[in-house]
Enzyme design. Sequence first.
Site, PDB file in Angstrom:
ATOM      1  N   HIS A 152      -1.413   9.118  12.172  1.00 28.13           N
ATOM      2  CA  HIS A 152      -1.085   8.300  10.996  1.00 28.13           C
ATOM      3  C   HIS A 152       0.422   8.320  10.744  1.00 28.13           C
ATOM      4  O   HIS A 152       1.054   7.270  10.540  1.00 28.13           O
ATOM      5  CB  HIS A 152      -1.849   8.852   9.783  1.00 28.13           C
ATOM      6  CG  HIS A 152      -1.500   8.212   8.483  1.00 28.13           C
ATOM      7  ND1 HIS A 152      -2.230   7.189   7.924  1.00 28.13           N
ATOM      8  CD2 HIS A 152      -0.489   8.451   7.603  1.00 28.13           C
ATOM      9  CE1 HIS A 152      -1.701   6.826   6.771  1.00 28.13           C
ATOM     10  NE2 HIS A 152      -0.637   7.589   6.557  1.00 28.13           N
ATOM     11  N   GLU A 153       1.011   9.518  10.759  1.00 23.73           N
ATOM     12  CA  GLU A 153       2.451   9.630  10.507  1.00 23.73           C
ATOM     13  C   GLU A 153       3.267   9.092  11.680  1.00 23.73           C
ATOM     14  O   GLU A 153       4.346   8.525  11.488  1.00 23.73           O
ATOM     15  CB  GLU A 153       2.824  11.087  10.224  1.00 23.73           C
ATOM     16  CG  GLU A 153       2.165  11.678   8.990  1.00 23.73           C
ATOM     17  CD  GLU A 153       2.476  10.901   7.716  1.00 23.73           C
ATOM     18  OE1 GLU A 153       3.557  10.293   7.636  1.00 23.73           O
ATOM     19  OE2 GLU A 153       1.630  10.889   6.807  1.00 23.73           O
ATOM     20  N   HIS A 156       3.857   5.486  11.238  1.00 20.10           N
ATOM     21  CA  HIS A 156       4.985   5.245  10.329  1.00 20.10           C
ATOM     22  C   HIS A 156       6.314   5.393  11.079  1.00 20.10           C
ATOM     23  O   HIS A 156       7.195   4.539  10.989  1.00 20.10           O
ATOM     24  CB  HIS A 156       4.980   6.268   9.191  1.00 20.10           C
ATOM     25  CG  HIS A 156       3.934   6.056   8.149  1.00 20.10           C
ATOM     26  ND1 HIS A 156       3.723   4.852   7.535  1.00 20.10           N
ATOM     27  CD2 HIS A 156       3.055   6.936   7.576  1.00 20.10           C
ATOM     28  CE1 HIS A 156       2.748   4.978   6.640  1.00 20.10           C
ATOM     29  NE2 HIS A 156       2.330   6.224   6.657  1.00 20.10           N
TER      30      HIS A 156
END
Length: 899
Positions: A152-153, A156
Site C-alpha cells: 500500500h505504501e 504511494h
Amino acid sequence: MNCFAILLGFILSSAKVTSFKVKLVDNGYNNVVIAIHEHISANENLLGNIKNMVTRASEVLYNATRKRAFFRDVKILIPRTWGKRKGTQTPTYETYNQANVFIAESRHRDGPYTLQFRGCGKEGRYIHFTPDFLLNDAFIKKYGPREKVFVHEWAHLRWGVFNEYDESTPFYRPNLKSRLESTSRCPKDIAGDFCMPSSTPGDCSPCNDEFPDLCVFTPHSTQNTNVSMMFMPSLESVNMFCDSESHNAEALNDQNRKCDYRSTWDVISESEDFKDNSNKPVYLDSPTPTFTVLQPKDRVFCLVLDVSGSMGGEGRLTRLRQASVLFLKYILEEDSKVAIVTFNSNALIKRHLTEISDDDTRNQLIKDLPTTASGGTNICSGLKMGFEVLEKDGSSEGDEIILLTDGEDSTVGSCFDEVTKKGTKIHSIALGPNAEKDLEKFPQRTGGFMFSTSDTFSSNGLLDAFMEISDDSLQLENTGKDIEPKGSFVGEVEVDSAVGNKTIFLVTWKTDSTPTMIIIDPDRKEYKNNDFKIEEHLHIGTLQIPDTAKKGTWMYNILNTDNNQQNVALTVLTKPSDSKNTPVLVNTYQTPGQPEAIFVEIFQDFSPVINAEVTAIIETEKGSPSTQKLFDSGSGADLIRNDGIYSGFYRPTTTGRHSFKVRIKRIKKQSKQEPASASHAMYVRSYFENGALHWNPPKPPVSDNLIPVEDFSRTKSGGAFIVTEVPPAGEDVYPPCRITDFAAAMENDTVMLSWTAPGDDLDEGTALEYELRISGNVQELRNRFHNATKVNTTAIRPLPARSKEEFSFVPETTNDTVIYLAIRALDETGLASDLSNIEQVTIAKPAVPTTTTNIKDDNKKYHILGIAVASVVGVTCLIIIIIAYAVQKRRSGQLNIVI
C-alpha cells in the site's frame, strides 16, 4: 499546457539526482534501500521482521501488479551505533538520508505513512515505519498484514497514487434520497455493515443517520471482490488495485480528488515502470528478494582541489582555503580519514590518508592546503590520483571524493566510466562561470552532491557546499554582505534548545583589513575580536562558544574598518544539544522531471513544522542572485496545505548553472502538527476473527491544538542545476498555474465554490479570467473540457496570486443529479492553466410537499362545491316541477290550494 512541462524544457539536471536510485529491471525492483535510524538499538528481531515483511510483500506486489513487478534486490542499512557485525558489507552509494524506507521512532504516531509532495503519478520521498510497528504484532490487527501495508505504501511512494478512503469525510450519499454510503469503498460492492462502535465483541448497533461521523463501516470477512489495495488491504480477499471497471468515481477520497477520478491501476499503468509495456507479465514460482545488510564505516575523504592558473584570480584560492579550513577543522568527525590531492595539468599528493584524532592533526592538514595556482586543468588526472591515494588504504568503495574546480577540461569524459566503477561517491563543486559543464555527471553516476558557486564572495557558496557534506552539523546561518567603508553588517540568529553544542561563528573576509566583529548572546554578553581566533593569512575569524550556546536570539554586528568596500561572509554552525532532543531539520528537494519547483521539508521528529518563513536564494554562476518566498499553502507548486513542505516555482532568466539555498529565519506562529495524513495506512477500527466482530480501540486523534515549536534559524544548501534554455526576453510563455485546491459544496440550491488564485505567470501576478465548466460525466469534463457546459463567470474579477477566491451559482437543473466541476485560469495572452482538480456536488431537487397537499385540498374543495351546486340545482328543478304540476292541476279544477 502544464506549467511543470513548460519549465521542464528549461531545466536539464538536478543537484541530488543519482543513477543509483530504485530501478525496475526485468520485472524486479533493484536498489531498494531500507535504513534504520542510529537511535534505534541493535535488534535481530527487527532485522528479521523487515526481511519477512519485504519477502511476503514481494509476492503481494507481484500479484497486485498482474505479475509485472516484485522486489529483487533490497539493501538494509544498519547504523554504525550497532557495532561491527559479521556478514555486513560497506555501502557504496547508499546513505540514510537518501533511503527509500526509514525505520525511525516517532513520538506522535506508530502508523505507517509516505511523504508525498509532488502530485498524482509522481514519486514520493520516503516511507516511514516505526520499530514498534515492525515488532509488535498488535499493529497487524490495527492496520492489516505488514506485507500488504508495505505494498500500500509502496504504491504511494513509487507511483504517486492516493488513498481510496477519507477519515475526515467517512461517508456520503449519492443523493438525498439514497442510503448512507462509504466514501472510501472501491469498488462499491465491498459488502459491510454500518455499526456504532462498541466494546462488546460481535455488537453491531445500527447507525444513526443524523450522526454519521460516529459510524464505522465494517466490511464482511468474506468478500466477492479482490480490490482495492488503496482502500483496505487488511481484508483477506484484497490483493489487487482498483481499475477503471471497479473504480468508484463517486467516492470523496484523495485518489479521486488528486488524480481526476482515475482509478489507481490507471495511474500505475501510466507510470515509467509500465507505460511502455516493456515489463510484461512474467511467471515465477516465488518472487523472493535478495537482501544485503550494509553498515557504514568511518568516513574517508579525499579533497581533489584545482590549482590551475585561473584559481589565482577573483580570490578563488583564498576562498578554497577558507572553505577547506571549515571542513577540516569543524565539520570532519573524529576517526574520519582525509587526504589532499591538488591538480592542474598534472596531479600531486599533498597529504596521504590521515586519521582525524585531535586538533594538531587538523592543523597539520590545514598547512597542506595549496597556496599557489598555475598551469592548465586536467580533472581526470586529479581524480585518478585521488583513487590512488584511497586505494592504498584498501578498497575505495564507500569512500568520498570532494572535487573542486573552476576550469574547463575537454578531456574529462575520458574517465567517466573508470571512476564510476569504483564505488566511490564524488561530490562536485563548480566555482565560477567557466567550470567544466560535465561536472554534474560525476555525482549523477555516483550518488554524490552537485554544487555551484559564483565569484561573489558574500554569497558564501563554497562554505555552503562543504557544510552540506556534513552528517551531523547544522547550519543556523550562512549569509554575507558587501560592506561600504565604515559601514556595518548586522543580523540575528535564533538558537533553540535542541541545538547549541559546539556552536561556531565563522567570519570570513576578502581583503587584508580585518573587520571588527561583535557577537551578543541572549543575556547581552558581548564577544569581540579578542574572543575570536583570527587567522590573518586566511582571512578567517572563529568564535567557538564554550559549553552549550544559550537558547534565544544571538545578534551579530560586523564593522568595516577599511576605507574601501569589504566583502564579508558569516556562517553559524552547531550540533544537537543531546541525543534525546530532536532538532528541527530541513531537507531540500529537486527531482527528475520537476526541477522547476523548489521543495523544502521542515520537520521535527517526523512532524511537519508549519507557519515558518522560508526564503530561497537562487544564484547564477555569474553571481546574479534572486530571492523567492516559499509557501506551504496547498496551492501553486504546493500539493498539501500545512504538511511541512514549502514550495515555489522558479522562472530562470539566464542559462547556465544555478545554485540555491534556503533560509528559515523565524516562525510567525510557533507551531507544529502531526505528520500529514494524506498518505498513511488505514487504521482498522473493527475486524472479524473466527467469524466474530471485534473492535479495536479508537485511533488516537490528531489534535487540533498545535504543539509549540521554539523560534529557530536554519540555512540549507539545495545544490545546483543547469538551465539550458530560457524564454526570449519579453515573451510570455508561462501560463497561470494549475488550481489545486478547488472546492465545491451545496448550500440549499446554490453551488458554493472556493479556490486559491493562481498568478498571471505561474504563481505570480493576477490572471485575466476564469473558465468554469460542469458536466454530469467526469470523463467528459476531464478529457473534453471545452465540450462541457460553461458557467457564466464574468462577475469574477480575479484577485492576485495566493488570494482566496469565492464564487457561487444556481445550477439549471430540475432533477436529482451529481455534477462535476472544474476550473482553469487564463492570462491576457490567452495562455490557460491546466485543468484544476475536479470537484463534485450532489444536487437534490426534492418534491415540494405543499404543491401535492394544495392539489388534494383544492380537489376536495371543488368536490364539495360540486355536490353543493348539484344539490341546489336538483332541489330547484324539483320545486319547478312541483309548481308546474300544481298549476296544471288547478287549471283543470282538480287542485284546491288553501293559504
